[in-house]
Design a protein around this motif. Structure first.
Motif, short mmCIF file in Angstrom:
data_model
loop_
_atom_site.label_atom_id
_atom_site.label_comp_id
_atom_site.label_asym_id
_atom_site.label_seq_id
_atom_site.Cartn_x
_atom_site.Cartn_y
_atom_site.Cartn_z
N ALA A 14 0.82 -1.21 0.00
CA ALA A 14 0.00 0.00 0.00
C ALA A 14 0.85 1.26 0.00
O ALA A 14 0.53 2.24 -0.67
N GLN A 15 1.95 1.26 0.77
CA GLN A 15 2.82 2.43 0.83
C GLN A 15 4.18 2.02 1.38
O GLN A 15 4.32 0.98 2.03
N THR A 16 5.19 2.84 1.11
CA THR A 16 6.53 2.63 1.63
C THR A 16 6.90 3.81 2.52
O THR A 16 6.73 4.97 2.13
N VAL A 17 7.40 3.50 3.72
CA VAL A 17 7.82 4.52 4.67
C VAL A 17 9.35 4.54 4.69
O VAL A 17 9.98 3.53 5.03
N GLU A 18 9.93 5.68 4.34
CA GLU A 18 11.38 5.82 4.31
C GLU A 18 11.90 6.29 5.67
O GLU A 18 11.25 7.10 6.34
N PRO A 19 13.08 5.82 6.08
CA PRO A 19 13.66 6.33 7.34
C PRO A 19 14.02 7.81 7.20
O PRO A 19 14.42 8.26 6.13
N ARG A 20 13.88 8.54 8.31
CA ARG A 20 14.23 9.96 8.33
C ARG A 20 15.73 10.10 8.55
O ARG A 20 16.25 9.70 9.60
N ALA A 21 16.42 10.68 7.59
CA ALA A 21 17.87 10.80 7.67
C ALA A 21 18.31 11.58 8.90
O ALA A 21 19.34 11.27 9.51
N GLU A 22 17.51 12.58 9.29
CA GLU A 22 17.89 13.42 10.42
C GLU A 22 17.78 12.69 11.76
O GLU A 22 18.27 13.17 12.79
#
Length: 472
Positions: free
Chosen positions: A437-445
């Motif tokens: 359904a969706q992809t959640v990317e890690p937050r670089a910060e």
């Protein structure tokens, strides 16, 4: 026109989930759920009434029928919680409540065998020592799905995937293991492949299903979810976020890794996995503590995530399973200050579970001898965007959230379809039916903070482990 459908059941820790998959389209599964109670009559004892499983399955089927109207039911598949055990007599009548996987009454018996409290033979040895009259009356030691399948079909079998710790790489019981407890070989059900046809629904079954429908042997809920999440290609990984977390990695090889369960190969693929003791149950505990609902606790955590405190939570509220397998482990909060508020505690709880997922993912990678660059998410916990984000941040990997989050129900349905000849194999069905359904990317910060707190999480357990027995 009456449409044809396949039906799946997942007899879980707190509820039965059921789903219908239409055979004439690839639309998402229609799912319903029916909860049932869990009793805790003594410290460390966690029980369920098996009659509640059947009643909940019947309620689910009634609701599905009322929702969709007339249909042609073509197949049935089941999966269920594993390391929940029920002792029954010759007539398949329960000799008492089912002992769930969370129950630790057999810890001492397990220690005698060098196994944990939820191991089937630990439970059998405990029964022999604590209630010899019931042990003498025991004919079969069943998993929830095995009991439910007897109700549906009148036939008895279990499967190698669910016989955790009892079978070898050939999928047969290991004689040396069964010899640990006298008579074990006489109370364990015969084994058949998970996608074999066990039998057909019998007239007057307690669930109310029409007679004559093919029913699969089925498997444990983790494997149901592995199938329903498409964890059937090398390098794929899954976090199943339910009452507990189950992390799995698929590979074609295997290297022993302490604390990780490496299942016997299935069609050339090996899954390395581990269940924690707490996932969603940690959020439920925190919500009760703060006198909030679970959605309210999640909202507080989201507010705190804008400017997070450095807190570390060990979610070992009822001991821990993988990778530590320590029933004496205890929950711990490290880093509290006078500035810590309710939202900070809620966020730390979610992050603690996410740290547990990363730890298991790392261990499963080592067991599989490969690196995983992303993982799939399913289960009730995957309905929380914040929790998915935290797992991506802390693991440093993208999280692919599945369309059908009730992966266990979907996987059970696939097994039923193969048993009924409605699909060539589970892997093919999964490739056709499982979508993201969706992809959640890690937050670089958040990378540096995530690594720093994960290191503190792992170190906290190592430092505190010697203290746990004094508190247990």
């Amino acid at each position: 026109m009456v449409r044809a459908a396949a039906l799946g059941f997942d007899v879980g820790t707190s509820a039965v989930k059921a789903g219908l998959l239409w055979l004439d389209s690839h639309e998402p599964m229609l799912t319903v759920s029916q909860p049932y109670p869990t009793a805790r009559p003594e410290p460390g004892w966690v029980e369920q009434d098996p009659r509640d499983w059947i009643a909940a399955m019947a309620e689910c089927w009634t609701e599905l029928e009322a929702t969709v109207g007339p249909l042609e039911l073509r197949s049935v598949g089941l999966c269920s919680q594993v390391n929940t055990h029920l002792f029954v007599d010759e007539a398949m009548a329960p000799l008492g409540p089912a002992i769930t996987w969370q129950d630790v009454r057999a810890a001492e018996a397990g220690a005698e065998l060098g196994r944990d409290a939820s191991f089937a033979l630990s439970r059998l040895l405990w029964l022999e020592q604590a209630q010899p009259r019931l042990r003498a009356a025991t004919r079969w030691l069943l998993l929830p799905k095995d009991y439910c399948l007897v109700e549906l079909t009148g036939d008895l079998a279990s499967d190698p995937l669910s016989a955790v710790g009892l079978v070898g790489s050939d999928g047969a019981y290991v004689d040396e293991t069964l010899a640990l407890v006298d008579g074990a070989e006489r109370v364990l059900p015969p084994l058949r492949r998970h996608d074999d046809e066990l039998g057909r629904t019998r007239e007057g079954n307690g669930v109310g299903l029409p007679p004559g429908v093919p029913v699969a042997v089925g498997a444990m809920d983790a494997w149901g979810s592995f199938f329903g999440a498409g964890l059937l290609r090398e390098g794929r990984a899954l976090d199943l976020a339910g009452t507990s977390e189950v992390v799995g990695v698929a590979s074609t090889g295997a290297s022993p890794e302490p604390g990780v369960v490496t299942f016997p190969p299935v069609d050339g693929l090996t899954v390395h996995a581990g269940p924690t003791q707490a996932g969603g149950s940690a959020l439920e505990w925190l919500a009760r503590l703060l006198r909030l609902s679970a959605p309210e606790a999640l909202a507080r955590a989201l507010e705190a995530d804008a400017d997070p405190q450095d807190l570390v939570f060990l979610p070992h509220l009822a001991g821990e399973r993988a990778p530590y397998w320590n029933p004496e482990a205890r929950g711990v909060l490290v880093g509290l200050t006078t500035a810590t508020a309710a939202g900070d505690l809620a966020l730390a709880t979610l992050e603690g579970v996410a740290h547990a997922v990363r730890l298991l993912l790392d261990r499963c990678e080592r067991a599989g001898g490969l690196a995983v660059d992303r993982f799939r998410a399913a289960g009730g916990g995957a309905r929380s965007p914040l929790w998915n984000q935290l797992k991506a941040d802390i693991s440093g990997r993208p999280v692919d959230v599945l369309t059908d989050l009730d992966a266990g129900v979907l996987g059970a349905t696939f097994m039923g379809m193969v048993a009924a000849g409605l699909g060539s194999d589970v892997a093919t069905l999964a490739e056709e039916r499982v979508t993201i359904a969706q992809t959640v990317e890690p937050r670089a910060e958040r990378r540096d903070r995530a690594d720093r707190l994960f290191a503190a999480y792992a170190e906290s357990y190592r430092v505190l482990e010697p203290l746990f027995p004094r508190l247990a």
